[in-house]
Write a protein that holds these residues in place. Structure first.
Motif, PDB file in Angstrom:
ATOM      1  N   GLY A 124     -11.951   5.571   8.746  1.00 28.72           N
ATOM      2  CA  GLY A 124     -10.626   6.042   7.721  1.00 28.72           C
ATOM      3  C   GLY A 124     -11.155   7.019   6.159  1.00 28.72           C
ATOM      4  O   GLY A 124     -10.578   6.539   5.543  1.00 28.72           O
ATOM      5  N   TYR A 147      -3.594   2.551   9.370  1.00 26.29           N
ATOM      6  CA  TYR A 147      -3.140   2.684   8.370  1.00 26.29           C
ATOM      7  C   TYR A 147      -2.019   2.695   7.354  1.00 26.29           C
ATOM      8  O   TYR A 147      -1.224   3.469   8.729  1.00 26.29           O
ATOM      9  CB  TYR A 147      -4.350   3.892   8.451  1.00 26.29           C
ATOM     10  CG  TYR A 147      -5.797   3.779   8.698  1.00 26.29           C
ATOM     11  CD1 TYR A 147      -6.541   2.839   8.095  1.00 26.29           C
ATOM     12  CD2 TYR A 147      -5.657   4.437  10.125  1.00 26.29           C
ATOM     13  CE1 TYR A 147      -7.828   3.296   9.018  1.00 26.29           C
ATOM     14  CE2 TYR A 147      -7.239   4.639  10.545  1.00 26.29           C
ATOM     15  CZ  TYR A 147      -7.980   3.427   9.931  1.00 26.29           C
ATOM     16  OH  TYR A 147      -9.560   4.027  10.317  1.00 26.29           O
ATOM     17  N   CYS A 180       2.977   3.588   9.563  1.00 26.06           N
ATOM     18  CA  CYS A 180       1.662   3.265   9.444  1.00 26.06           C
ATOM     19  C   CYS A 180       0.679   4.167  10.648  1.00 26.06           C
ATOM     20  O   CYS A 180       1.381   3.603  12.180  1.00 26.06           O
ATOM     21  CB  CYS A 180       1.571   1.433   9.661  1.00 26.06           C
ATOM     22  SG  CYS A 180       3.246   0.569   8.054  1.00 26.06           S
ATOM     23  N   LYS A 190       0.639  -1.250   0.187  1.00 21.22           N
ATOM     24  CA  LYS A 190      -0.003   0.307  -0.056  1.00 21.22           C
ATOM     25  C   LYS A 190       0.840   1.572  -0.390  1.00 21.22           C
ATOM     26  O   LYS A 190       1.935   1.551   0.295  1.00 21.22           O
ATOM     27  CB  LYS A 190      -0.872  -0.462   0.589  1.00 21.22           C
ATOM     28  CG  LYS A 190      -2.112  -1.366   1.117  1.00 21.22           C
ATOM     29  CD  LYS A 190      -3.014  -1.161   2.217  1.00 21.22           C
ATOM     30  CE  LYS A 190      -4.014  -1.824   2.698  1.00 21.22           C
ATOM     31  NZ  LYS A 190      -4.767  -1.810   3.887  1.00 21.22           N
ATOM     32  N   TYR A 234       0.327   5.455   5.667  1.00 21.69           N
ATOM     33  CA  TYR A 234      -0.004   6.799   4.583  1.00 21.69           C
ATOM     34  C   TYR A 234       1.842   6.666   3.540  1.00 21.69           C
ATOM     35  O   TYR A 234       2.594   6.690   4.520  1.00 21.69           O
ATOM     36  CB  TYR A 234      -0.275   7.668   5.424  1.00 21.69           C
ATOM     37  CG  TYR A 234       1.194   7.474   6.643  1.00 21.69           C
ATOM     38  CD1 TYR A 234       1.799   8.740   6.455  1.00 21.69           C
ATOM     39  CD2 TYR A 234       1.222   7.108   7.223  1.00 21.69           C
ATOM     40  CE1 TYR A 234       3.384   9.064   7.637  1.00 21.69           C
ATOM     41  CE2 TYR A 234       1.919   7.256   8.906  1.00 21.69           C
ATOM     42  CZ  TYR A 234       2.479   8.556   8.896  1.00 21.69           C
ATOM     43  OH  TYR A 234       3.936   8.754   9.714  1.00 21.69           O
ATOM     44  N   LYS A 255      -4.943   1.729  13.908  1.00 15.99           N
ATOM     45  CA  LYS A 255      -6.280   2.294  14.174  1.00 15.99           C
ATOM     46  C   LYS A 255      -6.875   2.432  15.577  1.00 15.99           C
ATOM     47  O   LYS A 255      -5.983   1.492  16.500  1.00 15.99           O
ATOM     48  CB  LYS A 255      -6.990   0.556  13.378  1.00 15.99           C
ATOM     49  CG  LYS A 255      -6.873   0.858  11.948  1.00 15.99           C
ATOM     50  CD  LYS A 255      -7.611  -0.121  11.234  1.00 15.99           C
ATOM     51  CE  LYS A 255      -6.903   0.082  10.005  1.00 15.99           C
ATOM     52  NZ  LYS A 255      -7.924  -1.046   9.126  1.00 15.99           N
ATOM     53  N   GLU A 282      -3.729   4.741   2.196  1.00 22.14           N
ATOM     54  CA  GLU A 282      -4.520   3.402   2.651  1.00 22.14           C
ATOM     55  C   GLU A 282      -4.286   2.898   0.585  1.00 22.14           C
ATOM     56  O   GLU A 282      -5.714   2.584   0.499  1.00 22.14           O
ATOM     57  CB  GLU A 282      -5.752   3.627   3.169  1.00 22.14           C
ATOM     58  CG  GLU A 282      -5.686   2.610   4.693  1.00 22.14           C
ATOM     59  CD  GLU A 282      -5.460   1.635   4.761  1.00 22.14           C
ATOM     60  OE1 GLU A 282      -5.768   0.593   4.843  1.00 22.14           O
ATOM     61  OE2 GLU A 282      -4.203   2.232   5.426  1.00 22.14           O
ATOM     62  N   ASP A 283      -3.593   3.391   0.392  1.00 24.80           N
ATOM     63  CA  ASP A 283      -3.696   2.545  -1.146  1.00 24.80           C
ATOM     64  C   ASP A 283      -4.051   3.465  -1.788  1.00 24.80           C
ATOM     65  O   ASP A 283      -4.420   3.538  -2.908  1.00 24.80           O
ATOM     66  CB  ASP A 283      -3.950   2.020  -1.429  1.00 24.80           C
ATOM     67  CG  ASP A 283      -2.805   1.043  -2.608  1.00 24.80           C
ATOM     68  OD1 ASP A 283      -1.782   1.907  -2.327  1.00 24.80           O
ATOM     69  OD2 ASP A 283      -2.812  -0.279  -3.425  1.00 24.80           O
TER      70      ASP A 283
END
Length: 234
Positions: A118, A73, A228, A61, A75, A231, A92-93
């Motif tokens: 998200g 997530y 990352c 990602k 980024y 979450k 998140e791609d």
């Protein structure tokens, strides 16, 4: 004398021929009966066998080198560099801001994401070289709801018309470099509103324009941060 030599040569020739014939006969008896076509096919098939190759690395990602864990997530923030290398924000791609999405511009580019779901809330860019956009940008930042992720990247000039209120709003989100911004500084920043990001996560980076070191004429090299974000715990 000449006749004797000729006779010996003839006998030697006959003997050599007989030995060659007999050797061929023995070899034919010892080798299994394999059709010539089968032998040719075997030789050809050796060259046709597939060569084993290492599999190509799987794309991650946002083009990370290594994958983020399932409960995070991904980024990646990339500032602009030069006139034709536009800034990018990937989450998140998904490309939230970039040339392909058609929503990137000169100045400060901002994307706001709901931390819980998200999902993207809003994206905008604010020119800082001309116009009065510092006030609207301040309102945009302060209007982000609680539990939001804010991503900011510059392209071209992000400082010339940046007012004090905007600097304070960005400082309140944890920026350490906003007051160090200069003309055409490359700057990227990740912020959290209503919650804290874990220590050690890449949050901010800056690179100033320097004619002696610039990668592009009048422009510093682009910079990036990636990582990352964990979450929310359920």
């Amino acid at each position: 004398m000449f006749r004797l030599e000729s006779a010996l040569r003839a006998l030697l020739f006959i003997f050599s021929s007989t030995c060659a014939w007999y050797s061929g006969y023995l070899l034919a008896e010892l080798i299994p009966d394999v059709h010539l076509s089968s032998a040719v096919y075997t030789i050809q098939s050796i060259g046709e066998r597939p060569i084993l190759k290492a599999p190509a690395p799987k794309r991650q990602k946002c083009d990370h080198w290594s994958p983020c864990s399932p409960n995070t997530y991904a980024y990646r923030l990339l500032s602009g560099g030069g006139k034709n290398k536009f800034a990018k924000i990937c989450f998140e791609d998904e490309l939230l801001i970039g040339e392909k999405t058609g929503n990137v511009g000169s100045g400060i580019n901002i994307a706001i994401v709901n931390y819980v779901t998200g999902k993207v809330i809003a994206t905008r860019y604010f020119a800082m070289h001309e116009g009065e956009n510092s006030g609207p940008m301040t309102e945009f930042i302060q209007g982000a709801p609680e539990k939001s992720l804010l991503f900011m990247v510059t392209h071209d000039d992000g400082s010339s018309r940046l007012k004090e209120n905007a600097k304070k709003a960005i400082e309140a989100l944890g920026s350490k470099e906003i007051r160090n911004m200069r003309f055409r500084s490359s700057w990227v920043f990740l912020a959290a509103k209503g919650f804290k990001l874990p220590a050690g996560i890449q949050r901010e980076k800056i690179n100033h324009s320097d004619n002696a070191k610039n990668r592009y004429s009048g422009w510093p090299a682009e910079i990036q941060i990636e990582g990352c974000v964990p979450k929310e715990s359920s």
